[in-house]
Design a protein around this motif. Structure first.
Motif, PDB file in Angstrom:
ATOM      1  N   UNK A 170      25.705  74.263  29.034  1.00 48.88           N
ATOM      2  CA  UNK A 170      27.013  72.227  28.625  1.00 48.88           C
ATOM      3  C   UNK A 170      27.706  73.253  27.694  1.00 48.88           C
ATOM      4  N   UNK A 171      29.024  72.684  27.864  1.00 46.22           N
ATOM      5  CA  UNK A 171      29.921  72.812  26.652  1.00 46.22           C
ATOM      6  C   UNK A 171      29.620  71.518  25.468  1.00 46.22           C
ATOM      7  N   UNK A 172      29.792  71.301  24.436  1.00 40.43           N
ATOM      8  CA  UNK A 172      29.183  70.576  23.971  1.00 40.43           C
ATOM      9  C   UNK A 172      30.793  69.496  24.299  1.00 40.43           C
ATOM     10  N   UNK A 173      30.612  68.403  24.392  1.00 38.98           N
ATOM     11  CA  UNK A 173      31.270  67.040  24.681  1.00 38.98           C
ATOM     12  C   UNK A 173      31.905  66.896  22.983  1.00 38.98           C
ATOM     13  N   UNK A 174      31.596  67.279  22.084  1.00 39.25           N
ATOM     14  CA  UNK A 174      32.395  66.746  20.853  1.00 39.25           C
ATOM     15  C   UNK A 174      32.653  67.627  20.480  1.00 39.25           C
ATOM     16  N   UNK A 175      33.253  69.272  21.464  1.00 38.16           N
ATOM     17  CA  UNK A 175      33.800  70.538  20.767  1.00 38.16           C
ATOM     18  C   UNK A 175      33.684  71.467  21.999  1.00 38.16           C
ATOM     19  N   UNK A 176      34.390  70.963  23.018  1.00 35.06           N
ATOM     20  CA  UNK A 176      34.468  71.595  24.232  1.00 35.06           C
ATOM     21  C   UNK A 176      34.915  72.730  23.967  1.00 35.06           C
ATOM     22  N   UNK A 177      35.463  73.449  23.306  1.00 34.07           N
ATOM     23  CA  UNK A 177      36.100  74.059  22.920  1.00 34.07           C
ATOM     24  C   UNK A 177      35.395  75.511  23.011  1.00 34.07           C
ATOM     25  N   UNK A 178      33.884  75.548  22.403  1.00 34.34           N
ATOM     26  CA  UNK A 178      33.212  76.624  22.173  1.00 34.34           C
ATOM     27  C   UNK A 178      31.856  76.390  22.725  1.00 34.34           C
ATOM     28  N   UNK A 179      30.989  77.375  22.725  1.00 36.93           N
ATOM     29  CA  UNK A 179      29.649  76.708  22.946  1.00 36.93           C
ATOM     30  C   UNK A 179      29.117  76.169  21.371  1.00 36.93           C
ATOM     31  N   UNK A 180      28.002  75.636  22.248  1.00 35.38           N
ATOM     32  CA  UNK A 180      27.257  75.653  20.752  1.00 35.38           C
ATOM     33  C   UNK A 180      26.986  76.073  19.835  1.00 35.38           C
ATOM     34  N   UNK A 181      26.421  77.272  20.217  1.00 31.44           N
ATOM     35  CA  UNK A 181      26.503  78.543  18.989  1.00 31.44           C
ATOM     36  C   UNK A 181      27.715  79.448  19.979  1.00 31.44           C
ATOM     37  N   UNK A 182      28.251  80.154  18.973  1.00 36.70           N
ATOM     38  CA  UNK A 182      29.735  80.330  19.584  1.00 36.70           C
ATOM     39  C   UNK A 182      30.408  80.886  17.881  1.00 36.70           C
ATOM     40  N   UNK A 183      30.227  82.866  18.472  1.00 35.46           N
ATOM     41  CA  UNK A 183      30.858  83.427  17.493  1.00 35.46           C
ATOM     42  C   UNK A 183      32.290  83.475  17.546  1.00 35.46           C
ATOM     43  N   UNK A 184      33.219  82.245  17.812  1.00 35.53           N
ATOM     44  CA  UNK A 184      34.302  82.872  18.028  1.00 35.53           C
ATOM     45  C   UNK A 184      34.358  81.361  16.396  1.00 35.53           C
ATOM     46  N   UNK A 185      33.222  80.947  16.331  1.00 37.71           N
ATOM     47  CA  UNK A 185      34.050  79.706  15.312  1.00 37.71           C
ATOM     48  C   UNK A 185      34.287  79.882  14.323  1.00 37.71           C
ATOM     49  N   UNK A 186      34.384  81.441  14.210  1.00 43.07           N
ATOM     50  CA  UNK A 186      35.125  81.858  12.649  1.00 43.07           C
ATOM     51  C   UNK A 186      35.663  83.210  13.060  1.00 43.07           C
ATOM     52  N   UNK A 187      36.381  83.393  12.231  1.00 48.64           N
ATOM     53  CA  UNK A 187      37.682  84.517  12.257  1.00 48.64           C
ATOM     54  C   UNK A 187      36.879  85.905  11.347  1.00 48.64           C
ATOM     55  N   UNK A 188      35.738  85.817  11.199  1.00 47.18           N
ATOM     56  CA  UNK A 188      35.297  86.960  11.077  1.00 47.18           C
ATOM     57  C   UNK A 188      34.215  88.234  12.454  1.00 47.18           C
ATOM     58  N   UNK A 189      34.088  89.338  12.221  1.00 50.83           N
ATOM     59  CA  UNK A 189      33.658  89.584  12.994  1.00 50.83           C
ATOM     60  C   UNK A 189      32.378  89.817  12.265  1.00 50.83           C
ATOM     61  N   UNK A 190      31.167  89.609  13.283  1.00 50.94           N
ATOM     62  CA  UNK A 190      30.026  91.066  12.601  1.00 50.94           C
ATOM     63  C   UNK A 190      29.423  91.324  13.805  1.00 50.94           C
ATOM     64  N   UNK A 191      29.619  93.115  14.039  1.00 48.66           N
ATOM     65  CA  UNK A 191      28.373  93.322  15.116  1.00 48.66           C
ATOM     66  C   UNK A 191      27.092  93.071  14.911  1.00 48.66           C
ATOM     67  N   UNK A 192      26.602  92.961  14.454  1.00 45.63           N
ATOM     68  CA  UNK A 192      24.950  92.502  14.118  1.00 45.63           C
ATOM     69  C   UNK A 192      25.083  91.183  12.930  1.00 45.63           C
ATOM     70  N   UNK A 193      24.456  90.078  14.420  1.00 41.01           N
ATOM     71  CA  UNK A 193      24.623  88.530  12.691  1.00 41.01           C
ATOM     72  C   UNK A 193      23.257  88.389  11.842  1.00 41.01           C
ATOM     73  N   UNK A 194      22.668  89.362  12.711  1.00 41.44           N
ATOM     74  CA  UNK A 194      21.555  89.499  11.693  1.00 41.44           C
ATOM     75  C   UNK A 194      21.230  90.555  10.599  1.00 41.44           C
TER      76      UNK A 194
END
Lengths: 93, 119, 516, 331
Positions: D48-72
């Motif tokens: 389900x998309x969050x009711x409090x922020x529907x444009x993103x999944x709860x965990x969503x790499x798009x919440x930041x402008x930087x990109x990581x190939x491997x977030x770990x």
């Protein structure tokens, strides 16, 4: 069905550290009932149950900080009212 | 009563028929044969004849029950989404009015599972 | 230099308030509503955040001190348990399948709770509740990690746990706990804490705790017992936080009462639906049984929660109506669930088996009105088929409830021979449910639940094939492709009898006892 | 004495979980940090998309402008998982507890020169609000960041800053009384010297990109404020002027800031090394927030150091810039 009086309980790990604590609770709450399960001690009481730091300190020979109870606490039921001296479980009804 | 969200909140349904690559979801449950814990779900071509459903996927799932081969299909009673339903075994699912995600149940008079206990 | 006036010793309550609420301030360079944008849209009105009663008064210095002491004890025992092959002391290797359920279905929920409480620990306007939520977020991370570390030892010797992260994200049966928790994390902050902080942590925690942790102790699993008791001591703080939040909302505005009641109704139902897994585990998977699901329900829901809801009556809160149906399903739940997992055993990452004659007698005694009449015939017939070498196994994918996503094996309350079904239409699409209460939750927020990734439907949409799979290729085997996508180890599936786990356990246990 | 201790050796079928093995180059024994961190956060199949922020999944790499190939690739050099974290902090807490007891029982607070006590109350106590704001900002990253690699240590940083706010509160109660806390709060809300810093902290509260917030809070604000206040002013300057007791009460902060800086630097280094666009974004944020924080710290430096403030701030800023250059962020 008559309004049954609600009971509270505190469950503690059954180990050396909780022996005096359980004794103190039972001494300070004559209406309390002790249940012994595998590695767990459950003390239940109708209405309320209170733990007095003073009576635990007497039994362990040093100042007992009630928050030490967190280490061996397993579970509880009832409203918590915490002061430096007493930790009380009760239902308001 | 619509959802109460912080801003407009509308998203496409996940299971529209278009997402099933030409197939149509149909669920079928055999009443009073609870050994089969749930109705089964199959993606089926809409033009599949109703009879092919019973002899194909349904046989595949239900035939292991001793009652299966004793079924007299002429007296089987069907419901669709809980309402009585009389299929034409030669006609296709679509022609029988079976739409995406319809839930079918069938009862086999005289056959009530193991020892007649509904299992 | 003025005389050193003997400082009045601050009481715990006053001192804690200085250490928490005193830290916050009304922002002026940014509007408070921009700093805290999420704590009003749900309709819950809070007029005075200061009226918050701190549920427990643990400052960070004491937190670090006590939690470090717990952790030293816990890891010492986990290490000792691993070093002397403690897994071989469990009562019976079938027990290990409850450990698989724990790591696959429950540990990931602890991590989700960690992230959920960090979210509401940032969004509530009041400093008191925020500090309590942040501390719970840290506790939940502890639970996730201590479970992973305690069970890591089992993973080295037995099948079905190695891919627990991928399985929690995609395996069909694990979307039941996952969608339950995501329903809460996707909801607003107040609904989240009502769902998880109160309904799950307070109302249902003992129904989860007793079967898993005392069940572990009773079956000789000292590792899980240690973890369980140590983690549960944090639960005591979480329970008091959950109860305090409910009281705080109910006291702040009469308008909050119907909203909270609706959430209590929803989350008691959806919570009990998730506990179907726990009921099954309690009645069928523990070789040495602590108590039946029915008994646990009587003590930990009827008795304990009776007291709780009596306490909340003064606010106008009533016992959720769904409890009536839960009572009717109480004596059927575990048997229906085990039947489903037994016949679907080829597609799950833990073993199932048929109950022995002795176990069926235990079930008859615990469920006098239902077991012999509705479930014994099924198990005895399946035992006959196993004896004839033609074991019964499901040859199709189950229909699942749109809301709770559990396969639709629930029967109509009061009609144990009729499979329940409910229907709804929304925006030209059809939806099916296992119960009236699941359907009602859908009715309330259809826009939310039409998005659900129903596992069987995802498979039929072709979304669960390994990357680059061409379903139109010659000889394409969809079942094999789905198994590969799910990384389902064949050795982890199927009947316990004849499994690698059974053979290894017996061989290893033999090694510790014989001298050949 | 050779002792033949034989336990029954049974060979395990595998050493660790599959997702951990894939990250450490094969099935071999994994550390508790690795098993407790890698891949704990879900990355797909959200229901389900969050009711409090529907444009993103709860965990969503798009919440930041930087990109990581491997977030770990975001790893904590301290290898803190919960157990290691609380055990480390419990040791530091024990040291702090002894220091507070020593200062109290020996009456060192009363023995402080009046001007030093007044300066400490004016300078240190309002900082508990900065620490609380820093705790809030790290809670934001812990909640909306992507991957346990970075959200876990930010959870710890959030609780550390709360702990620091509480240590400062205890110092205030020891050096003075609850009323001093109210005086400090009103200074924080209205005294001119504090308003630039309060505005910076409040602007961070509404910063949407959580990695920009990471840079602003954990690299720029902490990277400048802690060395200036706790090293230059309290440890060095106040101690020379008879204020050693204050340094005893803030030892936790001094040590904490050095340990935490190593972790923060490691994240910046990895993010910058990932791509030119990451590097450009991060350098932009570093410069943007440096130019906000340094002027905001100036009045505090002047409060404590008077004419020497400019020199001290320049020195701190220079060390900070050198530290960042080593991570690949030449500003």
């Amino acid at each position: 069905m008559s309004r049954t009086e609600s009971s509270v309980f505190v469950a503690l790990q059954a180990n050396a550290d909780t022996r005096e604590l359980v004794e103190a609770i039972l001494a300070d709450n004559p209406h309390a009932v002790l249940h012994e399960d595998p590695a767990m001690v459950r003390i239940s009481a109708v209405g309320s149950l209170s733990v007095h730091a003073e009576s635990v300190s007497e039994r362990i020979g040093r100042d007992y900080d009630l928050q030490e109870m967190h280490i061996n606490l397993i579970s509880l039921s009832g409203h918590v009212d915490e002061t430096d001296e007493t930790f009380t479980l009760s239902w308001a009804n | 009563m619509p959802v109460n969200a912080i801003k407009p909140y509308n998203f496409p349904a996940e299971d529209t028929e278009a997402n099933f690559h030409g197939a149509r979801l149909v669920y079928v449950g055999w009443n009073r044969h609870l050994m089969f814990a749930t109705p089964y779900a199959w993606p089926l071509p809409p033009n599949m004849p109703f009879g092919a459903l019973t002899q194909g996927p349904m046989a595949g799932a239900f035939a292991q029950h001793p009652d299966w081969e004793k079924i007299d299909w002429s007296v089987v009673a069907w419901t669709k989404n809980g309402e009585p339903f009389t299929p034409d075994y030669e006609a296709s699912l679509a022609e029988n009015g079976i739409v995406h995600k319809d839930s079918l149940r069938f009862t086999t008079p005289g056959l009530d599972g193991i020892g007649g206990l509904g299992q | 230099m003025d005389l050193q006036v003997a400082k009045k010793k601050l009481g715990l309550k006053e001192r804690y308030a200085l250490m928490t609420r005193g830290l916050g301030w009304e922002t002026t360079y940014q509007k408070m509503d921009d700093v805290f944008p999420m704590d009003t849209f749900e309709g819950i009105k809070i007029h005075d955040w200061e009226a918050w009663e701190d549920p427990f008064r643990l400052t960070m210095d004491s937190y670090w001190k006590y939690q470090a002491e717990k952790e030293r004890k816990l890891y010492a025992i986990v290490d000792a348990f691993a070093q002397n092959n403690g897994h071989l002391t469990v009562s019976d290797a079938r027990y290990i399948n409850t450990v698989k359920l724990f790591i696959n279905a429950l540990a990931p929920l602890e991590y989700q709770s960690h992230r959920g409480f960090a979210h509401i620990g940032r969004q509530f306007r009041g400093v008191g509740p925020r500090v309590a939520c942040l501390m719970q977020s840290l506790d939940e991370l502890r639970h996730a990690q201590t479970q992973v570390h305690a069970i890591s030892n089992y993973n080295r010797y037995y099948n079905g746990m190695a891919e627990f992260r991928h399985h929690f994200d995609y395996m069909p049966y694990l979307q039941v706990p996952r969608s339950f928790f995501e329903d809460a994390t996707a909801a607003g902050p107040f609904e989240f804490i009502t769902a998880i902080g109160f309904s799950f942590e307070y109302v249902l925690t003992n129904l989860v705790f007793v079967p898993f942790i005392s069940g572990a102790a009773y079956n000789g699993d000292m590792g899980a017992m240690t973890f369980g008791f140590s983690a549960q001591s944090d639960e005591a703080r979480h329970m008091t936080l959950g109860l305090e939040v409910i009281k705080f909302m109910l006291e702040q505005d009469p308008g909050n009462v119907p909203i909270v009641q609706k959430w209590l109704n929803k989350w008691t139902w959806r919570g009990v639906r998730v506990l179907t897994l726990v009921a099954m585990m309690q009645d069928y998977m523990l070789p040495k049984r602590v108590m039946s699901w029915a008994e646990a329900w009587e003590i930990y829901f009827e008795e304990n929660c009776g007291a709780l809801f009596r306490d909340l009556e003064r606010y106008g809160i009533t016992m959720p109506p769904c409890v009536e149906q839960v009572r009717k399903e109480r004596d059927h739940l575990s048997h229906m669930a085990w039947s489903q997992f037994y016949q679907g055993r080829g597609t799950n990452d833990f073993h199932t088996w048929l109950p022995s004659a002795e176990e069926m007698d235990w079930l008859s005694a615990k469920y006098p009105e239902t077991f012999d009449q509705y479930y014994r015939p099924r198990f005895e017939y399946w035992a006959k088929l196993e004896a004839e070498g033609k074991p019964f196994e499901s040859a199709g994918m189950p229909m699942q409830c749109q809301l709770c996503q559990i396969p639709m094996f629930f029967t109509e309350p009061g009609e144990p021979l009729v499979l329940a079904q409910r229907h709804r239409h929304h925006d030209g699409e059809q939806y099916h449910f296992c119960s009236e209460y699941c359907a009602e939750i859908f009715d309330d927020e259809p826009e939310k639940y039409i998005q659900a990734k129903i596992p069987v439907h995802q498979i039929y949409q072709g979304k669960q094939f390994p990357e680059g799979t061409d379903p139109t290729a010659e000889g394409f085997d969809p079942a094999a492709a789905v198994g590969a996508f799910l990384r389902l180890d064949p050795a982890s599936t199927g009947n316990f009898v004849g499994s690698q786990d059974e053979a290894n356990f017996n061989m290893w246990r033999g090694l510790t006892r014989s001298n050949d | 004495m050779q002792m033949d201790l034989r336990t029954v050796a049974i060979t395990p079928k595998r050493q660790t979980f599959a997702h951990v093995a894939r990250r450490i180059g094969g099935d071999k024994p994994a550390s508790r940090y690795q098993e407790g961190t890698f891949d704990l956060q879900s990355t797909g199949n959200f229901h389900y998309k969050p009711l409090w922020d529907p444009e993103f999944d709860h965990f969503d790499p798009a919440r930041t402008a930087i990109h990581m190939n491997d977030w770990y690739a975001f790893r904590d050099p301290r290898q803190f998982y919960y157990g290691a974290y609380v055990i480390a902090r419990a040791k530091q807490q024990d040291v702090a507890e002894n220091a507070f007891d020593f200062v109290e029982t020996r009456g060192l607070a009363a023995a402080l020169p009046d001007d030093i006590r007044a300066l400490t109350l004016n300078l240190l106590l309002p900082l508990r609000h900065v620490a609380w704001g820093s705790s809030m900002n790290n809670a934001t990253i812990a909640a909306y960041g992507y991957g346990a690699g970075i959200t876990q240590p930010c959870t710890f940083a959030s609780m550390d800053q709360l702990g620091i706010a509480q240590f400062i509160t205890r110092a205030g109660l020891l050096l003075a009384d609850p009323a001093a806390l109210d005086v400090a709060k009103s200074a924080w809300l209205s005294d001119d010297c504090w308003q630039p810093l309060r505005r910076v902290v409040e602007d961070m509260f509404v910063t949407a990109d959580w990695f920009e917030l990471f840079v602003a809070q954990n690299v720029v604000l902490d990277g400048l404020l802690y060395p200036l206040i706790y090293r230059t002013i309290i440890d060095d300057d106040l101690t020379m002027r008879g204020g050693a007791a204050v340094a005893m009460l803030t030892q936790f902060q001094s040590e904490w800031s050095v340990e935490t800086a190593k972790w923060a630097d490691a994240q910046i280094k990895v993010a910058i090394a990932e791509s030119a666009s990451n590097a450009e974004l991060i350098k932009g944020w570093l410069a943007k927030w440096r130019d906000r924080v340094i002027p905001a710290l100036m009045p505090l430096a002047e409060l404590a150091l008077g004419a020497r403030a400019d020199g001290s701030i320049a020195e701190v800023a220079g060390q900070w810039a050198a530290r960042l250059a080593k991570q690949g962020a030449k500003l």
